[in-house]
Scaffold this active site. Structure first.
Site, PDB file in Angstrom:
ATOM      1  N   ASP A  39       0.887  -1.290   0.088  1.00 62.59           N
ATOM      2  CA  ASP A  39      -0.068  -0.107   0.126  1.00 62.59           C
ATOM      3  C   ASP A  39       0.887   1.174  -0.100  1.00 62.59           C
ATOM      4  O   ASP A  39       2.211   1.197   0.193  1.00 62.59           O
ATOM      5  CB  ASP A  39      -1.016  -0.150   1.183  1.00 62.59           C
ATOM      6  CG  ASP A  39      -1.688   1.258   1.195  1.00 62.59           C
ATOM      7  OD1 ASP A  39      -2.349   1.690   0.420  1.00 62.59           O
ATOM      8  OD2 ASP A  39      -1.885   1.677   2.569  1.00 62.59           O
ATOM      9  N   LYS A  40       0.340   2.558  -0.334  1.00 58.03           N
ATOM     10  CA  LYS A  40       0.996   3.539  -0.331  1.00 58.03           C
ATOM     11  C   LYS A  40       0.828   4.585   0.934  1.00 58.03           C
ATOM     12  O   LYS A  40       1.835   4.466   1.871  1.00 58.03           O
ATOM     13  CB  LYS A  40       0.849   4.554  -1.601  1.00 58.03           C
ATOM     14  CG  LYS A  40       1.710   5.782  -1.794  1.00 58.03           C
ATOM     15  CD  LYS A  40       1.367   6.720  -2.659  1.00 58.03           C
ATOM     16  CE  LYS A  40      -0.045   7.370  -2.238  1.00 58.03           C
ATOM     17  NZ  LYS A  40      -0.117   8.166  -1.122  1.00 58.03           N
ATOM     18  N   LYS A  83      -6.835  25.714  -9.112  1.00 58.34           N
ATOM     19  CA  LYS A  83      -5.557  25.079  -8.974  1.00 58.34           C
ATOM     20  C   LYS A  83      -5.816  23.309  -9.477  1.00 58.34           C
ATOM     21  O   LYS A  83      -6.875  22.954  -9.446  1.00 58.34           O
ATOM     22  CB  LYS A  83      -5.016  25.155  -7.398  1.00 58.34           C
ATOM     23  CG  LYS A  83      -5.842  24.340  -6.280  1.00 58.34           C
ATOM     24  CD  LYS A  83      -5.192  24.464  -5.280  1.00 58.34           C
ATOM     25  CE  LYS A  83      -5.828  23.431  -4.109  1.00 58.34           C
ATOM     26  NZ  LYS A  83      -5.989  23.916  -2.728  1.00 58.34           N
ATOM     27  N   ASP A 110      -6.809  -2.396   3.450  1.00 53.15           N
ATOM     28  CA  ASP A 110      -5.769  -3.427   2.923  1.00 53.15           C
ATOM     29  C   ASP A 110      -5.918  -4.896   3.462  1.00 53.15           C
ATOM     30  O   ASP A 110      -5.051  -5.854   3.127  1.00 53.15           O
ATOM     31  CB  ASP A 110      -4.166  -3.017   3.342  1.00 53.15           C
ATOM     32  CG  ASP A 110      -3.901  -1.722   2.991  1.00 53.15           C
ATOM     33  OD1 ASP A 110      -4.138  -1.403   1.783  1.00 53.15           O
ATOM     34  OD2 ASP A 110      -3.604  -0.987   3.866  1.00 53.15           O
TER      35      ASP A 110
END
EC number: 7.6.2.1
Length: 1133
Positions: free
Chosen positions: A469-470, A654, A875
């Site tokens: 996972d990040k 933005k 996860d």
């Protein structure tokens, strides 16, 4: 076009038609089908252009994509190996058992069809159909299925089933060989240990479930509030959820105590993202004067059928008792999913889905019992041993000449040689694995590591794919503002004080202009435009960043009780110390915190206005006219605000550089600077503005309102109206924000790569963010190209994109969850095979189920061992689907850590866990397993020699306690001490992770190494038995004494031969076992002649036989070390 056309023969027309028919029938009634013409056209030309990797794969039908060519080749060559490996039993038995099981499951557990539903507010009794209970159940068994389930899990292994049959045969008098306890004691011990371990695990799961299901919530009824357990909540109930309380079921958000009519929720246990999400209450119910009025209205919610998608929802809210009836459309922002946490205010919702129909449960897979590859390999070897056992018994009966009741003799021989397959193998292995688990937890270099599944520590030594996972795993999810670039000037961390002074000067200048008389200001505005000063440009950029976001400042009440609540309310905007920012993205919070640090502070925000405080303490108020939220398609967000003091209307925007580069005015620096920042691993945002006149805004507002009311193509029409504003915008600045990596992530990833492990990153985050982290963490090296897989929606697009990707070499792949889904539907085999060739793969915008699916695909296609690592509730499915799951205790809670097989504190611990402990656990388990088999083979060889010498009599050589003692007290401690053996020191294994690569080939335990041990066993068994028969003098009891003593000594010497690094406990185990044997000789009068074993004759005969059985092996080992040293020996010398 030429290189897109394959060089393979085209499939026959019949095959193509068959496939087309299968495609039509595959889609169910609810499935979305492409239009008829599009489908026929696409299929027609795509069937001509198969994307197969080889002709082998190409011959196969679509339904068989998942089987690799390699697998099909092995299927054809069904020889002895197929027979040995259990093909002979598995093919027919599995067919029959699968058919029966499927039929039983269909009968017992008819799956209820999920439908859309109408839910009346506060009236569960009006529900048209029965909905599941709102209880969480993570247990594998219940009271009735526990014993059968555990016994099935044990006896599905050939080894255990074999021993059960052998033990049961001892109840038949004609087949009885020895004492019952020699068979039943080891089997009973194995089962007792297993059942106890499973019972403890099951009880812990039961307690955890009970705790969650017993949580109390306030339920709103006609009579007022009443407490209700989480498991008793029903569809239609009105539930009150307090701040920091878990949402018990999927609900539609009706009311909140917050004045703005919105609240924040934390979704870390659902999607793994720690940023807070803004949810909006249904306006019709939020406007009601009092809480009790929810029962005075006649209203219902129409909700779509339960789905797995956590990012979407479609429904309508209808109030029937008003004239005309009020209809409100409901979307994802009006929902509160189960397992999320309310972060602000108190909320009231109506329950729409419960139990297993909630999004969180539908995205969680059931835990499965994980079986290590080593166990499967040993299971195959025991089948080979069983064939050898049958063959040996048949040979014995044949040499007997099939005299008398030969079939009874055959069965007695089978029982006599049953020690070829040692029952102690299971016990020793399980204890050895438990010891490996204990060594992992006792390692001071990786504190806090917990082994939750003690049966698979050796799996850590066989990994080829690591899926991580990040957010929270590779990164800390802490954003830090690093860079502001204005085109001509760039500011870094060390020059922030300059920005502060520019902002202060510019604010003072504007303040003095505002306080002076009006005419000079008009004169100034009509003067010719001059190049703006750096101060005003910096101020413009900082102001744009401070206004263009979705951040809300929240004030925690000060300690001191209710008395000063009023004071807090009045004075809160000046109290910086108790202000916290809430937003849907941590990037946004980092930007607003930075503007505060340079002097422009966001002090208040609601749905219609925003207030900023300048360095001098002046409050600037802005009306929020429109907000355009960030979407993964547009990759930008915007806001239109009106300055209350000047009535100036400004459109701020933005977004990602790819989206903004076409919107802003021409410049020559944007692309280059964004590239530079990205190479530093910074997440870049381009900020721009456009000043609007009142007429321009009113025109836009009317067109925008009209587009939002349209029923068809609403999103397209709104986007088109917005695009009319997004033209020729003034570029203000580029910002660079860093997502802090976990400590030592880069060296850890480097170590794992050198160890031959391929790393895939699966994240729910945006594509740009994922790519940034992949670069900054060096998951993708600087020299590697990155191929970003374009978004695809149809089979044709997927086909062309896969062809484009196929031409790339040695480049990392970045693919989104949606594109992945399309490719897997049509080209599963091709995509996986291409992705496996990449040095790194990044999958972004992945749902929890997609993560688990990717893991399963890798396991099916590559037949290699996979490991998944994560830290959030999202996860869990991936961790449970992998061969080996690692959970990190992080900010996202303990869900992943509790569901994993191994729990660690930090990502950097993975390196040591795999490279040191995984490697040693595998090598030790392999050595232990083979040595225990050797122990059984030696004694079976001696029995065979003994029987053949004595006219093939089915009489046991050693009886009763000698057999039990041989497998336990006499040899168990030294054999078990092999779990302390190591070929290289841990520091050396960390320094040379390349040593890990050898293990993935599985050479420590294979048919080759097994054959070597069989030859050693046959040689030693033959020497021991023949030596004892040659050297014995008068009585048979002397043969038993000489051979058994030599056998025990040989086993102890063989342990010494196998050991690579001595440990003091190994020496103790050797002498303790020898001492136990010598001491027991005095009590074993029925087996040994005590007078004979105290003579010198006995000693020299035993010594001679032992030397002949062991000395050649020591010489061979020495020669092998000299002539063909193993890779690690160079490091140890």
């Amino acid at each position: 076009m030429a290189d897109r056309i394959p060089l393979y023969p085209v499939r026959s027309a019949a095959a193509a038609n068959r496939k087309r028919a299968a495609y039509y029938s595959a889609a169910g009634p609810g499935a979305e089908r492409p239009s008829r013409y599009q489908l026929e056209d696409e299929s027609a030309h795509l069937d001509e252009m198969p994307l197969m990797m080889s002709e082998e794969g190409f011959e196969n039908d679509e339904s068989d994509y998942h089987s690799l060519p390699r697998a099909r080749i092995t299927q054809r060559t069904r020889g002895l190996e197929w027979f040995v490996c259990g093909g002979w039993s598995s093919s027919y038995v599995s067919f029959v058992s699968c058919s029966c099981c499927d039929w039983l499951i269909n009968v017992c557990q008819r799956k209820r069809e999920l439908r859309a539903r109408t839910v009346w507010l506060g009236h569960p009794e009006k529900c048209e159909e029965k909905h599941p209970r709102n209880s969480i159940k993570n247990q594998k068994y219940n009271v009735f299925t526990f014993i059968p389930g555990v016994l099935y899990e044990q006896f599905k292994f050939f080894l255990n089933l074999y021993f059960l049959v052998v033990s049961c045969s001892q109840f038949v008098p004609a087949l009885k060989i020895g004492y019952l306890y020699t068979y039943w004691a080891p089997l009973g011990f194995v089962l007792a240990v297993t059942i106890t371990r499973e019972a403890i695990d099951e009880f812990r799961r039961f307690q955890r479930d009970k705790e969650v299901n017993s949580q109390l919530y306030s339920k709103l009824t006609v009579r007022g509030k009443e407490q209700v357990k989480s498991s008793d909540i029903q569809v239609g109930d009105l539930i009150i959820v307090e701040k920091n309380q878990r949402v018990p079921s999927d609900m539609v958000f009706l009311r909140t105590s917050e004045k703005a009519g919105s609240c924040f929720i934390r979704t870390d246990q659902l999607d793994g993202e720690t940023d807070w999400k803004l949810k909006v209450a249904v306006s019709c119910t939020q406007r009601l004067p009092a809480l009790g009025d929810l029962f005075s209205i006649n209203a219902y919610v129409h909700a779509q059928k339960p789905l797995m998608d956590i990012h979407s929802f479609e429904g309508t809210f209808t109030r029937e008792d008003s004239d005309p009836p009020i209809h409100e459309s409901l979307s994802i922002e009006n929902t509160l999913w189960a397992s999320t946490i309310v972060a602000s205010g108190t909320v009231i919702g109506v329950v729409i889905y419960t139990g297993k129909e909630t999004r969180s449960v539908m995205n969680t897979s059931n835990p499965k019992n994980k079986v290590g590859l080593l166990d499967l390999e040993l299971n195959q070897l025991t089948k080979a041993l069983f064939l050898a056992l049958v063959a040996l018994s048949v040979v014995m009966v044949t040499l007997q000449g099939f005299v008398g009741p030969w079939y009874r003799n055959l069965f007695r021989f089978l029982l006599l040689f049953s020690y070829i397959i040692p029952i102690s193998l299971r016990v020793n292995l399980d204890m050895g694995k438990a010891a490996c688990g204990w060594l992992i937890m006792a390692d001071g270099s990786i504190p806090g590591t917990v082994v939750r599944t003690s049966t698979i520590p050796e799996e850590l030594g066989r990994l080829v794919y690591l899926l991580t996972d990040k957010t929270g795993t590779l990164t800390q999810n802490e954003m830090v503002f690093k860079r502001l670039h204005l085109g001509t000037v760039s500011y870094g961390m060390d020059t922030m004080d300059e920005i502060q002074s520019h902002v202060r000067d510019s604010c003072l200048q504007l303040h003095s202009q505002a306080t002076s008389s009006t005419p000079p200001r008009k004169a100034q505005s009509s003067a010719p435009k001059v190049r703006k000063s750096v101060s005003s440009r910096v101020h413009e950029a900082v102001k744009a960043i401070a206004l263009c976001h979705n951040v809300t400042p929240v004030y925690e009440p000060r300690a001191g009780g209710a008395g000063d609540a009023e004071y807090t309310e009045v004075d809160q905007e000046f109290s910086d110390e108790n202000r916290a920012y809430q937003a849907a993205s941590p990037d946004e919070v980092a930007l607003v915190q930075w503007t505060e640090s340079v002097g422009l502070t966001l002090v208040n925000r609601d749905l219609t206005s925003m207030q900023l405080r300048t360095p001098s303490g002046q409050i600037l108020t802005y009306s929020v006219l429109q907000t355009f939220p960030f979407t993964s398609e547009s990759k930008r967000m915007g806001v239109i605000v009106r300055d209350e003091s000047t009535a100036e209307i400004t459109f701020y925007m933005k977004g990602a550089d790819v989206a903004m580069s076409t919107i802003v005015q021409y410049n020559d620096w944007l692309e280059e600077e964004c590239g530079n920042m990205a190479r530093e691993g910074l997440r870049t945002l381009v900020v721009a503005k456009r000043t609007l006149t009142e007429e321009q805004y009113q025109d836009f507002e009317s067109r925008h309102a009209q587009a939002r009311l349209s029923v068809h193509d609403r999103a397209l029409k709104v986007a088109a109206v917005l695009e009319s504003l997004e033209r020729d915008m003034q570029l203000l600045c580029v910002t660079g924000v860093e997502d802090r990596l976990q400590e030592h992530v880069r060296p850890t990833l480097e170590t794992l790569r050198n160890a031959g492990i391929k790393i895939w990153m699966l994240t729910g985050d945006k594509l740009e963010t994922a790519t940034c982290i992949a670069k900054s963490s060096h998951l993708v090296s600087r020299t590697q190209d990155i191929h970003v897989f374009r978004p695809v929606t149809s089979r044709g697009e997927a086909h062309l994109e896969l062809n484009a990707f196929r031409r790339k070499h040695d480049c990392a792949l970045v693919i989104s969850g949606d594109s992945l889904e399309v490719c897997l539907r049509y080209y599963e085999h091709e995509l996986v095979e291409l992705a496996c060739q990449c040095p790194a793969v990044v999958c972004c915008r992945c749902s929890p189920t997609q993560k688990a699916r990717i893991v399963k695909l890798l396991r099916q296609h590559t037949h290699r061992r996979t490991c998944a690592i994560g830290d959030g509730g999202n996860d869990v499915s991936m961790i449970q689907a992998a061969d080996c799951g690692i959970g990190i205790e992080g900010k996202e809670g303990k869900a992943a850590s509790l569901a994993a097989d191994f729990s660690i504190r930090r990502f950097e611990h993975v390196g040591r866990l795999l490279v040191v402990h995984g490697r040693s656990s595998y090598k030790r388990s392999a050595a232990l397993g083979q040595f225990v088999m050797h122990r059984g083979l030696v004694i079976s060889t001696m029995q065979a020699v003994f029987s053949s010498v004595f006219y093939f009599a089915s009489v046991p050589l050693y009886q009763g306690f000698l057999m039990v003692g041989y497998a336990t007290v006499y040899t168990m401690f030294p054999v078990f001490s092999l779990v302390l053996d190591q070929d290289v020191k841990p520091e050396m294994a960390m320094l040379y992770p390349e040593l890990y690569k050898d293990l993935t080939k599985g050479r420590s335990l294979s048919f080759k190494t097994f054959l070597v041990w069989v030859l050693i066993s046959v040689y030693q068994g033959g020497i021991l038995m023949y030596g004892a028969l040659v050297l014995f003098e008068s009585e048979f009891v002397h043969v038993v004494a000489i051979s058994f003593t030599a056998l025990v000594l040989t086993e102890l010497l063989m342990v010494a031969l196998t050991v690579r690094t001595w440990h003091w406990l190994m020496v103790v185990a050797e002498f303790l076992s020898l001492g136990c044997y010598v001491a027991s000789l005095a009590f074993l009068n029925e087996y040994f002649d005590v007078a004979f074993i105290t003579t010198m004759t006995f000693l020299w005969k035993v010594s001679a036989i032992t030397v002949v059985s062991c000395l050649p092996l020591y010489i061979l080992k020495y020669l092998k070390r000299k002539l063909s040293p193993p890779s690690y020996s160079k490091l140890t010398s």
